[in-house]
Design an enzyme around this catalytic site. Structure first.
Site, PDB file in Angstrom:
ATOM      1  N   CYS A   1      -9.863-111.934  66.074  1.00 53.87           N
ATOM      2  CA  CYS A   1      -8.786-112.225  67.038  1.00 53.87           C
ATOM      3  C   CYS A   1      -7.719-113.165  66.481  1.00 53.87           C
ATOM      4  O   CYS A   1      -6.655-113.320  67.084  1.00 53.87           O
ATOM      5  CB  CYS A   1      -9.377-112.790  68.318  1.00 53.87           C
TER       6      CYS A   1
ATOM      7  N   HIS B   1      -3.633-115.633  72.027  1.00 57.39           N
ATOM      8  CA  HIS B   1      -4.534-114.478  72.045  1.00 57.39           C
ATOM      9  C   HIS B   1      -5.092-114.321  73.465  1.00 57.39           C
ATOM     10  O   HIS B   1      -5.508-115.297  74.094  1.00 57.39           O
ATOM     11  CB  HIS B   1      -5.654-114.689  71.029  1.00 57.39           C
TER      12      HIS B   1
ATOM     13  N   ASN C   1      -9.326-107.917  76.358  1.00 54.31           N
ATOM     14  CA  ASN C   1      -9.217-108.576  75.049  1.00 54.31           C
ATOM     15  C   ASN C   1      -9.161-107.496  73.962  1.00 54.31           C
ATOM     16  O   ASN C   1     -10.163-106.832  73.695  1.00 54.31           O
ATOM     17  CB  ASN C   1     -10.423-109.496  74.852  1.00 54.31           C
TER      18      ASN C   1
END
Ligand code: COA
Length: 334
Positions: A111, A259, A289
Site C-alpha cells: 500500500c 492511502h 482498500n
C-alpha cells in the site's frame, strides 16, 4: 530539475460487491463494516487482470496528459497482485500501450507502493536520466483474499490508477521536494501473504460451492489491530517529517491524499494533525482498500472533478505491509 504530474487516469472494474453481498459469505453485516471501516461497496475484477487494468489506467492518463505512449521513457507498475510473474507487469503494459521507448519495471511495496513509485520516477526525472514517466498502481486483491476470513475480505478490492510525470526545466517551474520513507521489516508479520495461487475464490464462495481454503499461505493474513495502531501513529508522524524536511508549513497544504485503508485511520490522522477532515478526501466508501491503486485513483478523481488547482500543495501518504510508510510533497501544476 522540477518534476510535475501532467496527467492522471484510472480504471475501476464495473462489477460491484456491496457489504450485504459479503454478509452472505461471512458472519458480518453492512452496519458493522460501514462503522468500523467506512466501506459501503467495492469493485471486483470480472475478467479484468492487474495488467489489463493497468493498461487502461495508463491509456487514460496519457490521454489526459495529451502525449503519446512513445514519449514515455520510464514505466513503473506498483503491484503485489500481478497476474503474470515474468515478464514484469510493466513490460506487459509497455506492450499493451506501445510505449516502445520506455524502461519498464515493477515495484512491490504494497500500500506504500504508489508513493515509492512516485519518488522513484521523480528521482530519475530530477536527475535528468529520463524526461517522461508513467507510474501505475494496479491491484486485483480479490484473488488474494480468503473469502471466508471476515477480518480481510471486507476490506480489500480491485482497481488501477496512473499518473504521468514530466521533468520541467523552465526557470519559473516549482521546486522539487524531498520525500520521507520508512520501513520496518521486524513487523512484517502484521500483514502477510506467503505464496501465490492463480484462482479467484469469490464466485465459488458466492455460489455456496465448497471452497478448499486449506493452505492459508495462499491468502492475505492480517493482524488488523496491529496495522491500525501502526497507521494511526505513523501517518501523522511521516506527514510532519516531510513538512519539516522541506521547510513547508502545514497550513500551506491544500490536500492530504492518504492511502484509503480505513475511514477511521484517515479521520484519526486529520485529528492528530489538527486539520479539518475536508482536506483529507476519501473514496473508500466506494472502492474499499485497493492497496497501491488507492492514491492514484483518488488523485484522478480529484483531478477530473476539478478539485486540484495550479499552485496547490499536496501530500501523498502511503502505509501498509512491510511494514512501510512514506510521504511525498508536490505542487500541482496540471
Ligand atoms: N464483522 C462483524 N464483526 C466483526 C468483524 C466483521 N467483519 N470482524 C471482527 N468482528 C468482531 C470481532 O470478533 C470483535 O468481537 P468481540 O468484541 O465480540 O470480540 C469485534 O468485532 C471487534 O473486533 P476488532 O478486531 O477489535 O475490530 P476492529 O475495530 O479492530 O476492526 C478492522 C477490525 C480489520 C476493520 C480494523 O482493525 C482495521 O481496519 N485495521 C487496519 C487494517 C488495514 O487497514 N489494513 C491494510 C493496511 S494497508
Amino acid at each position: 530539475m522540477a518534476v510535475n504530474i501532467c496527467g492522471t487516469g484510472s480504471y475501476i472494474p464495473a462489477h460491484i460487491v456491496d457489504n450485504n453481498d459479503i454478509a452472505k459469505l461471512v458472519d458480518t453485516n453492512d452496519e458493522w463494516i460501514r462503522e468500523r471501516t467506512g466501506i459501503v461497496r467495492r469493485h471486483i475484477v470480472d475478467g479484468e487482470t492487474t495488467v489489463s487494468m493497468a493498461c487502461e489506467a495508463g491509456r487514460r492518463a496519457l490521454k489526459d496528459a495529451g502525449i503519446s505512449a512513445e514519449e514515455i521513457d520510464l514505466l513503473v507498475v506498483s503491484t503485489i497482485s500481478s497476474n503474470i510473474i515474468l515478464p514484469c507487469a510493466a513490460c506487459e503494459v509497455q506492450k499493451g500501450l506501445g510505449a516502445l521507448h520506455a524502461t519498464c519495471f515493477d515495484l512491490s511495496a504494497a500500500c506504500t507502493g504508489f508513493v515509492l513509485a512516485y519518488n522513484t520516477a521523480a528521482a530519475y526525472l530530477a536527475g535528468g536520466i529520463y524526461r517522461t514517466a508513467l507510474i501505475i498502481g494496479s491491484e486485483s486483491l480479490s484473488n488474494l483474499i480468503n473469502w471466508k476470513d471476515r477480518g480481510t475480505c471486507i476490506l480489500f478490492a480491485d482497481g488501477a490508477g496512473a499518473a504521468i510525470l514530466r521533468a520541467d526545466d523552465q526557470k519559473d517551474s516549482p521546486k522539487s521536494y524531498l520525500p520521507v520513507t520508512h520501513s520496518d521489516g521486524e513487523r512484517g508479520c502484521a500483514l502477510l501473504l506467503k505464496s501465490r495461487h492463480d484462482r479467484n475464490f469469490l464466485s465459488a464462495a458466492s455460489s455456496q460451492q465448497d471452497v478448499d481454503y486449506e493452505g492459508e499461505e495462499y491468502f492475505m493474513q492480517m493482524d488488523g489491530k496491529a496495522v491500525f495502531q501502526f497507521a494511526v501513529k505513523k501517518v501523522p508522524e511521516v506527514i510532519r517529517e516531510v513538512l519539516e524536511k522541506n521547510q513547508v508549513q502545514q497550513e500551506e497544504i491544500s490536500w492530504f491524499l492518504l492511502h484509503q485503508a480505513n475511514r477511521r485511520i484517515v479521520e484519526s490522522a486529520a485529528k492528530r494533525l489538527g486539520e479539518p477532515i475536508e482536506k483529507f478526501p476519501m473514496n473508500i466508501q466506494e472502492y474499499g482498500n485497493t492497496s497501491s491503486a488507492s492514491i492514484p485513483i483518488l488523485l484522478d478523481e480529484m483531478n477530473k472533478k476539478g478539485m486540484l488547482k495550479p499552485g496547490q500543495k499536496l501530500i501523498l501518504a502511503g502505509f501498509g505491509a512491510g511494514l512501510t510508510w512514506a510521504a511525498s510533497l508536490l505542487d500541482w501544476v496540471e
